[in-house]
Each structure stands twice: as structure tokens, then as C-alpha cells.
Design an enzyme around this catalytic site. Sequence first.
Site, mmCIF file in Angstrom:
data_model
loop_
_atom_site.group_PDB
_atom_site.id
_atom_site.type_symbol
_atom_site.label_atom_id
_atom_site.label_comp_id
_atom_site.label_asym_id
_atom_site.label_seq_id
_atom_site.Cartn_x
_atom_site.Cartn_y
_atom_site.Cartn_z
ATOM 1 N N HIS A 1 0.849 -1.193 0.000
ATOM 2 C CA HIS A 1 0.000 0.000 0.000
ATOM 3 C C HIS A 1 0.889 1.249 0.000
ATOM 4 O O HIS A 1 2.021 1.204 0.488
ATOM 5 C CB HIS A 1 -0.910 0.022 1.223
ATOM 6 N N GLU B 1 0.979 3.927 1.794
ATOM 7 C CA GLU B 1 1.497 4.383 3.091
ATOM 8 C C GLU B 1 2.666 3.533 3.565
ATOM 9 O O GLU B 1 3.668 4.049 4.084
ATOM 10 C CB GLU B 1 0.399 4.333 4.167
ATOM 11 N N CYS C 1 -6.111 2.048 5.736
ATOM 12 C CA CYS C 1 -6.773 0.809 6.145
ATOM 13 C C CYS C 1 -6.201 0.380 7.500
ATOM 14 O O CYS C 1 -5.309 1.045 8.046
ATOM 15 C CB CYS C 1 -6.548 -0.273 5.091
ATOM 16 N N CYS D 1 -2.323 -0.222 7.340
ATOM 17 C CA CYS D 1 -1.545 1.017 7.242
ATOM 18 C C CYS D 1 -1.660 1.839 8.521
ATOM 19 O O CYS D 1 -0.687 2.460 8.955
ATOM 20 C CB CYS D 1 -1.991 1.823 6.034
HETATM 21 ZN ZN ZN Z 1 -3.508 0.333 3.556
#
Ligand code: ZN
Length: 165
Positions: A70, A72, A100, A103
Site C-alpha cells: 500500500h 502508506e 486501512c 496502514c
Molecule cells: Zn492500507
Amino acid sequence: MGEQPAERSGPPDPVRGPWRAAMRLALAEAGRAGLSGDVPVGAVVLAPDGRTVLAAGHNEREAGGDPTAHAEVLAVRRAAAALGEWRLAGCTLVVTLEPCTMCAGALVQSRVDRVVYGARDDKAGAAGSLWDVVRDRRLNHRPEVIEGVLAEDCARLLTEFFRDR
Ligand SMILES: [Zn+2]
């Protein structure tokens, strides 16, 4: 994504205004994710001065075949590498979409001072929407959260991506 907090054009917004320039960089980074067919989410990590970009990342799940790639997570890893230090104390993570759970956990672990995001994610957000991992009082590190920076631009990028599929 559902209702986005209003981003008014008119009177200056002292809370969100200072982060718009960095969010534009995160939006540009998100655009790079779309090129590989990845959901367009982008992030940048700012140094403690709130301006210097230490690192950037965009979603690379498809590009790398990596479920944890992801924006991040990649940005935080690169920022730590740039600093030579896992603690990102004083730093700010700016991301186009609400983090999410994974993250949000990574952001708490990284000790960033602040998390700034654009669009809310009512289906999976963990920084105020569905969960609030980032500000959970049971954790010993709780970054400040500023949401709704250029929210409409961030949401539009995602809406257009999914509509074109
Ligand atoms: Zn994430």
C-alpha cells in the site's frame, strides 16, 4: 467512500489549507499507481519542517504482486530508509485515501506525529470511519489526524478509476 467532508473554496481553512500542497504531491503519486492498474492511492512523508518530502509511495499491489504494498507502507519504509532511523518522529504522512487497518497500524508503529488524508473510506477506513486505530487510546502512540484535505479531488480519482474498469 461516502460523504466527504466539505472542502470549501472561499475563506481560508487554517486546519487543512497548509496541507494542500503536499496533498497535490500525493495525488500526483496516486496517478502513477493507476498506470499499472493499481487502485490510485498515493502518499508522501514530510520531514518535521512540514515541507521537505522525505519519501513518496503509491499503491503497487498489482505492480509487485504484493498484498502489503500500500502507498502508506511503501512511503513510510522509504522515509525510514532516507532517515536511517525507523522512528519517524515529527514527520507527517499525507495520503489521498483514509488508511486501512494495516496502514494505520504501520503508521502507529512508525511514530509519525501526524496523519493527513483526503477522502474518507467508509468501507475500510481505520482513521475515523470504520475504525480509529490511529487514535485508539489503548495504544501508546496516537498521531494527530487531519482529514478532508482536497477530499473531492482524491475521491474523484478513485471514482474515475473504478468507473473506467
Ligand atoms: Zn492500507
